[in-house]
Design an enzyme around this catalytic site. Sequence first.
Site, PDB file in Angstrom:
ATOM      1  N   HIS A  13       2.686  -7.662  -0.562  1.00  0.00           N
ATOM      2  CA  HIS A  13       2.178  -7.933   0.794  1.00  0.00           C
ATOM      3  C   HIS A  13       3.324  -8.335   1.727  1.00  0.00           C
ATOM      4  O   HIS A  13       3.356  -7.931   2.889  1.00  0.00           O
ATOM      5  CB  HIS A  13       1.109  -9.027   0.753  1.00  0.00           C
ATOM      6  CG  HIS A  13      -0.126  -8.624  -0.007  1.00  0.00           C
ATOM      7  ND1 HIS A  13      -0.739  -7.407   0.165  1.00  0.00           N
ATOM      8  CD2 HIS A  13      -0.857  -9.277  -0.955  1.00  0.00           C
ATOM      9  CE1 HIS A  13      -1.798  -7.334  -0.638  1.00  0.00           C
ATOM     10  NE2 HIS A  13      -1.886  -8.449  -1.329  1.00  0.00           N
TER      11      HIS A  13
ATOM     12  N   LEU B 177       3.717   0.517  24.070  1.00  0.00           N
ATOM     13  CA  LEU B 177       2.964   0.870  22.858  1.00  0.00           C
ATOM     14  C   LEU B 177       1.916  -0.219  22.631  1.00  0.00           C
ATOM     15  O   LEU B 177       2.223  -1.400  22.783  1.00  0.00           O
ATOM     16  CB  LEU B 177       3.936   0.924  21.663  1.00  0.00           C
ATOM     17  CG  LEU B 177       3.347   1.020  20.250  1.00  0.00           C
ATOM     18  CD1 LEU B 177       2.674   2.369  20.039  1.00  0.00           C
ATOM     19  CD2 LEU B 177       4.452   0.852  19.192  1.00  0.00           C
TER      20      LEU B 177
ATOM     21  N   ARG C  42       1.539  -9.697  -6.905  1.00  0.00           N
ATOM     22  CA  ARG C  42       0.992  -8.844  -5.833  1.00  0.00           C
ATOM     23  C   ARG C  42       1.462  -9.308  -4.462  1.00  0.00           C
ATOM     24  O   ARG C  42       1.702  -8.491  -3.562  1.00  0.00           O
ATOM     25  CB  ARG C  42      -0.542  -8.854  -5.888  1.00  0.00           C
ATOM     26  CG  ARG C  42      -1.136  -8.111  -7.056  1.00  0.00           C
ATOM     27  CD  ARG C  42      -2.653  -8.271  -7.081  1.00  0.00           C
ATOM     28  NE  ARG C  42      -3.254  -7.796  -5.842  1.00  0.00           N
ATOM     29  CZ  ARG C  42      -3.569  -6.520  -5.592  1.00  0.00           C
ATOM     30  NH1 ARG C  42      -3.369  -5.603  -6.516  1.00  0.00           N
ATOM     31  NH2 ARG C  42      -4.096  -6.168  -4.438  1.00  0.00           N
TER      32      ARG C  42
ATOM     33  N   ASP D 111      -2.244   0.884   2.221  1.00  0.00           N
ATOM     34  CA  ASP D 111      -2.737   0.575   0.874  1.00  0.00           C
ATOM     35  C   ASP D 111      -1.621   0.737  -0.162  1.00  0.00           C
ATOM     36  O   ASP D 111      -0.701   1.537   0.034  1.00  0.00           O
ATOM     37  CB  ASP D 111      -3.927   1.492   0.536  1.00  0.00           C
ATOM     38  CG  ASP D 111      -4.748   0.946  -0.627  1.00  0.00           C
ATOM     39  OD1 ASP D 111      -4.624  -0.259  -0.932  1.00  0.00           O
ATOM     40  OD2 ASP D 111      -5.495   1.727  -1.226  1.00  0.00           O
TER      41      ASP D 111
ATOM     42  N   ARG E 145     -10.046   7.771   0.633  1.00  0.00           N
ATOM     43  CA  ARG E 145     -11.319   7.284   1.181  1.00  0.00           C
ATOM     44  C   ARG E 145     -11.049   6.482   2.441  1.00  0.00           C
ATOM     45  O   ARG E 145      -9.919   6.099   2.729  1.00  0.00           O
ATOM     46  CB  ARG E 145     -12.074   6.452   0.136  1.00  0.00           C
ATOM     47  CG  ARG E 145     -11.285   5.296  -0.462  1.00  0.00           C
ATOM     48  CD  ARG E 145     -12.146   4.483  -1.456  1.00  0.00           C
ATOM     49  NE  ARG E 145     -11.343   3.500  -2.159  1.00  0.00           N
ATOM     50  CZ  ARG E 145     -10.999   3.569  -3.447  1.00  0.00           C
ATOM     51  NH1 ARG E 145     -11.395   4.589  -4.180  1.00  0.00           N
ATOM     52  NH2 ARG E 145     -10.266   2.624  -4.001  1.00  0.00           N
TER      53      ARG E 145
ATOM     54  N   TRP F  82     -12.581 -10.121   1.426  1.00  0.00           N
ATOM     55  CA  TRP F  82     -12.938 -11.498   1.038  1.00  0.00           C
ATOM     56  C   TRP F  82     -13.329 -11.558  -0.419  1.00  0.00           C
ATOM     57  O   TRP F  82     -13.371 -12.620  -1.026  1.00  0.00           O
ATOM     58  CB  TRP F  82     -14.107 -12.032   1.890  1.00  0.00           C
ATOM     59  CG  TRP F  82     -13.794 -12.170   3.347  1.00  0.00           C
ATOM     60  CD1 TRP F  82     -14.237 -11.352   4.345  1.00  0.00           C
ATOM     61  CD2 TRP F  82     -12.987 -13.173   3.984  1.00  0.00           C
ATOM     62  NE1 TRP F  82     -13.750 -11.778   5.561  1.00  0.00           N
ATOM     63  CE2 TRP F  82     -12.985 -12.896   5.367  1.00  0.00           C
ATOM     64  CE3 TRP F  82     -12.261 -14.276   3.516  1.00  0.00           C
ATOM     65  CZ2 TRP F  82     -12.296 -13.674   6.296  1.00  0.00           C
ATOM     66  CZ3 TRP F  82     -11.568 -15.056   4.437  1.00  0.00           C
ATOM     67  CH2 TRP F  82     -11.592 -14.754   5.804  1.00  0.00           C
TER      68      TRP F  82
ATOM     69  N   ASN G 155       0.044  -2.091  -1.675  1.00  0.00           N
ATOM     70  CA  ASN G 155       0.967  -3.241  -1.763  1.00  0.00           C
ATOM     71  C   ASN G 155       0.972  -3.840  -3.162  1.00  0.00           C
ATOM     72  O   ASN G 155       2.016  -4.139  -3.731  1.00  0.00           O
ATOM     73  CB  ASN G 155       0.546  -4.348  -0.786  1.00  0.00           C
ATOM     74  CG  ASN G 155       0.766  -3.977   0.648  1.00  0.00           C
ATOM     75  OD1 ASN G 155       1.348  -2.936   0.945  1.00  0.00           O
ATOM     76  ND2 ASN G 155       0.299  -4.822   1.562  1.00  0.00           N
TER      77      ASN G 155
HETATM   78  C1  IPE Z   1      -8.414  -0.974   2.453  1.00  0.00           C
HETATM   79  O1  IPE Z   1      -7.701  -1.194   1.270  1.00  0.00           O
HETATM   80  C2  IPE Z   1      -8.302  -2.154   3.344  1.00  0.00           C
HETATM   81  C3  IPE Z   1      -6.972  -2.457   3.868  1.00  0.00           C
HETATM   82  C4  IPE Z   1      -5.879  -1.752   3.715  1.00  0.00           C
HETATM   83  C5  IPE Z   1      -6.907  -3.655   4.650  1.00  0.00           C
HETATM   84  P1  IPE Z   1      -8.438  -1.675  -0.063  1.00  0.00           P
HETATM   85  O2  IPE Z   1      -7.395  -1.677  -1.127  1.00  0.00           O
HETATM   86  O3  IPE Z   1      -9.149  -2.957   0.166  1.00  0.00           O
HETATM   87  O4  IPE Z   1      -9.494  -0.517  -0.276  1.00  0.00           O
HETATM   88  P2  IPE Z   1     -10.387  -0.112  -1.530  1.00  0.00           P
HETATM   89  O5  IPE Z   1     -11.172  -1.315  -1.932  1.00  0.00           O
HETATM   90  O6  IPE Z   1      -9.454   0.321  -2.633  1.00  0.00           O
HETATM   91  O7  IPE Z   1     -11.228   1.019  -1.043  1.00  0.00           O
HETATM   92  C1  IPE Z   2      -3.303  -3.135   0.850  1.00  0.00           C
HETATM   93  O1  IPE Z   2      -2.733  -3.157  -0.405  1.00  0.00           O
HETATM   94  C2  IPE Z   2      -3.264  -4.483   1.530  1.00  0.00           C
HETATM   95  C3  IPE Z   2      -4.576  -5.115   1.737  1.00  0.00           C
HETATM   96  C4  IPE Z   2      -5.723  -4.619   1.424  1.00  0.00           C
HETATM   97  C5  IPE Z   2      -4.558  -6.424   2.340  1.00  0.00           C
HETATM   98  P1  IPE Z   2      -3.578  -3.589  -1.682  1.00  0.00           P
HETATM   99  O2  IPE Z   2      -3.480  -5.059  -1.843  1.00  0.00           O
HETATM  100  O3  IPE Z   2      -4.952  -3.051  -1.601  1.00  0.00           O
HETATM  101  O4  IPE Z   2      -2.769  -2.885  -2.829  1.00  0.00           O
HETATM  102  P2  IPE Z   2      -3.367  -2.129  -4.096  1.00  0.00           P
HETATM  103  O5  IPE Z   2      -4.307  -1.091  -3.599  1.00  0.00           O
HETATM  104  O6  IPE Z   2      -4.052  -3.166  -4.933  1.00  0.00           O
HETATM  105  O7  IPE Z   2      -2.165  -1.545  -4.767  1.00  0.00           O
HETATM  106 MG    MG Z   3      -5.830  -1.331  -2.213  1.00  0.00          MG
END
Ligand code: IPE
Ligand code: IPE
Ligand code: MG
Length: 254
Positions: free
Chosen positions: A42, A136, A38, A25, A195, A74, A27
């Site tokens: 990724h 692995l 953003r 999380d 979480r 989604w 990115n």
């Molecule tokens: C959790 O990250 C899902 C992935 C890393 C693929 P999110 O950024 O979607 O989670 P929430 O919505 O903040 O809980």
């Molecule tokens: C996690 O990073 C990647 C995916 C859920 C695909 P986020 O895109 O959720 O990054 P933040 O949480 O918005 O910084």
């Molecule tokens: Mg996130």
Amino acid sequence: MTSPSSTLVVPEVSLVPRHIAIIMDGNGRWATKRFMPRVAGHVKGVEAVRGVVEACARQGVEYVTFFAFSSENWRRPEDEVSLLMRLFVTALEREVSKMHANGIRLKIVGDLSRFDDKLQKMISAAERKTAGNTRLTVTICANYGGRWDIMQAVNQMLASNPGSGDFTEEQLAPYLSLAYAPEPDLFIRTGGEERISNFLLWQLAYTELYFTDTYWPDFDAAALELAIASYQQRERRFGRTSAQLAEQSPVAKC
Ligand code: IPE
Ligand code: IPE
Ligand code: MG
């Protein structure tokens, strides 16, 4: 009072976690902080996956599982979702042969039926190609949700055992998406949130949890070592007392 025999079996614990599960999380925030779109976060995030996979292989970790796209993702803007799908395809195109050469088995789990045909075919080809590798196992959870996983397992179990009832945990376990792996020893979430976000709800029952503020694109081999070092400080009691653990060898305590 007697206890069911299954609850008396205590899982084996090793010094290096056998299975690490990661919510990648942060990115988007990594990119925003740098005044970048953003998507740049990724792209950088995919590089971080490569680094962590290599570090896991070096450390002797047997299974590493990454949450790449949740059932809830989604809900993101359409252009971000389609970019994530394209990145997934590019990563498969670029990485599968390298993984295969390095003895890595690749598994992709989740509700794959929602992906387009091309991606579904690439996924099966990648899994087939790397199926015999043993160094692995890398699992990518894509369109995955912990609740989806439990329900698809329940539905398969019921379909395979029509008319019977009173099922046990052991009967359900083989139908879960990660039935081929031991339950995760260590869970890591980067990006500062504390979480589970509908990740491995069943499998994380006794996993050690580690949260870090580091954004995923910055999570490297050194950061992984810190997480493993934290894990090695934990006392995994699995319901027992500290005194019971003290009777065992220090390694068994972890
Ligand atoms: C959790 O990250 C899902 C992935 C890393 C693929 P999110 O950024 O979607 O989670 P929430 O919505 O903040 O809980
Ligand atoms: C996690 O990073 C990647 C995916 C859920 C695909 P986020 O895109 O959720 O990054 P933040 O949480 O918005 O910084
Ligand atoms: Mg996130």
